[in-house]
Scaffold this active site. Structure first.
Site, mmCIF file in Angstrom:
data_model
loop_
_atom_site.group_PDB
_atom_site.id
_atom_site.type_symbol
_atom_site.label_atom_id
_atom_site.label_comp_id
_atom_site.label_asym_id
_atom_site.label_seq_id
_atom_site.Cartn_x
_atom_site.Cartn_y
_atom_site.Cartn_z
ATOM 1 N N SER A 52 0.819 -1.216 0.000
ATOM 2 C CA SER A 52 0.000 0.000 0.000
ATOM 3 C C SER A 52 0.852 1.265 0.000
ATOM 4 C CB SER A 52 -0.919 0.019 1.225
ATOM 5 O OG SER A 52 -1.690 -1.152 1.286
HETATM 6 N N1 SAM Z 1 -0.577 -4.366 4.142
HETATM 7 C C1 SAM Z 1 0.117 -4.787 2.956
HETATM 8 C C2 SAM Z 1 1.523 -4.232 2.894
HETATM 9 O O1 SAM Z 1 1.893 -3.447 3.762
HETATM 10 O O2 SAM Z 1 2.254 -4.625 1.968
HETATM 11 C C3 SAM Z 1 -0.628 -4.512 1.693
HETATM 12 C C4 SAM Z 1 -1.837 -5.344 1.577
HETATM 13 S S1 SAM Z 1 -2.493 -5.547 -0.034
HETATM 14 C C5 SAM Z 1 -3.133 -3.953 -0.412
HETATM 15 C C6 SAM Z 1 -3.934 -6.486 0.402
HETATM 16 C C7 SAM Z 1 -3.634 -7.903 0.797
HETATM 17 O O3 SAM Z 1 -4.818 -8.496 1.325
HETATM 18 C C8 SAM Z 1 -3.208 -8.794 -0.378
HETATM 19 O O4 SAM Z 1 -1.945 -9.320 -0.144
HETATM 20 C C9 SAM Z 1 -4.294 -9.877 -0.417
HETATM 21 O O5 SAM Z 1 -3.797 -11.150 -0.813
HETATM 22 C C10 SAM Z 1 -4.773 -9.863 1.016
HETATM 23 N N2 SAM Z 1 -6.084 -10.456 1.260
HETATM 24 C C11 SAM Z 1 -7.233 -10.358 0.551
HETATM 25 N N3 SAM Z 1 -8.218 -11.049 1.154
HETATM 26 C C12 SAM Z 1 -7.686 -11.586 2.286
HETATM 27 C C13 SAM Z 1 -8.187 -12.394 3.343
HETATM 28 N N4 SAM Z 1 -9.461 -12.811 3.401
HETATM 29 N N5 SAM Z 1 -7.360 -12.760 4.327
HETATM 30 C C14 SAM Z 1 -6.052 -12.365 4.335
HETATM 31 N N6 SAM Z 1 -5.511 -11.606 3.358
HETATM 32 C C15 SAM Z 1 -6.324 -11.214 2.353
#
Ligand code: SAM
Length: 206
Positions: A52
């Site tokens: 992000s």
């Molecule tokens: N916080 C992260 C960072 O600092 O790099 C960025 C997160 S990215 C925008 C969103 C993440 O949410 C993705 O890696 C995706 O695979 C994950 N995601 C989506 N649905 C999810 C779920 N039900 N449980 C866990 N992770 C999930």
């Protein structure tokens, strides 16, 4: 980056600014993207996911009121960057990633960087982390049609859930949900955001 992109855009919490200063974002981006690590934008991290934007990470942590001593849950570990920033403030950070490959590389990275107050699990974060609940704050780093009930139920009284909510990426709102009592929750709209979708079994049907 911290002074220009975070402080000048309104991030005031000293804990958050210091924590962002103490985490080298270049260690969390994919090879070849290091030169963009301190630009205020999302970057690809594989599996169609993103690390992000630093300003949004700081905004969410500030909005969640993360403070020393807290126990925090993050849904959507991605690269591990936001978990690392929170781990510089909170007592313990629990973080869940749905994609196994991303989860494994984030775990390896966080261990290599010496973070010893982060627990990482590969799985469906929409169900939360029941054994570690209740949490002072829950931060969801992906957009949902509505807040998952299981995440709300795992908040401590007075705890905060920060989650992008909206039917489509283009119309997500960053919501702050406060647990006022066992059954009472209060909602506040913090503005428009764009996140990859939250995918899981604990999503509400809206
Ligand atoms: N916080 C992260 C960072 O600092 O790099 C960025 C997160 S990215 C925008 C969103 C993440 O949410 C993705 O890696 C995706 O695979 C994950 N995601 C989506 N649905 C999810 C779920 N039900 N449980 C866990 N992770 C999930």
């Amino acid at each position: 980056m911290v002074d220009i992109d975070l402080a000048r855009r309104g991030i005031k919490d000293r804990n958050v600014l210091d924590a962002a200063r103490n985490v080298a974002r270049e260690a969390f981006v994919d090879p070849g993207f290091e030169e963009f690590a301190y630009e205020d934008g999302p970057l690809p991290i594989g599996d169609g996911q993103t690390i992000s934007q630093p300003y949004i990470v700081a905004l969410m942590i500030e909005a969640a009121g993360v403070k020393p001593g807290d126990k925090v849950l993050e849904v959507g570990t991605g690269s591990g960057y936001a978990a690392a920033v929170m781990a510089r403030i909170a007592r313990r950070v629990y973080t869940i990633e749905r994609h196994a490959a991303l989860g494994h590389s984030a775990r390896e990275r966080l261990e290599r960087l010496g973070f010893d107050n982060i627990e990482l699990r590969v799985g469906d974060g929409t169900k939360g982390w029941l054994e570690a609940a209740p949490f002072d704050a829950v931060i969801v780093a992906a957009g949902a049609p509505g807040p998952p009930q299981m995440l709300m139920d795992q908040l401590d009284v007075g705890g905060l859930l920060i989650i992008p909510v909206g039917p489509e990426v283009s119309s997500q709102r960053l919501m702050k949900i406060t647990r006022i009592s066992g059954t009472k929750f209060e909602e506040e709209d913090l503005g428009g955001v764009m996140f990859v979708p939250l995918i899981g079994e604990g999503l509400p049907s809206v």
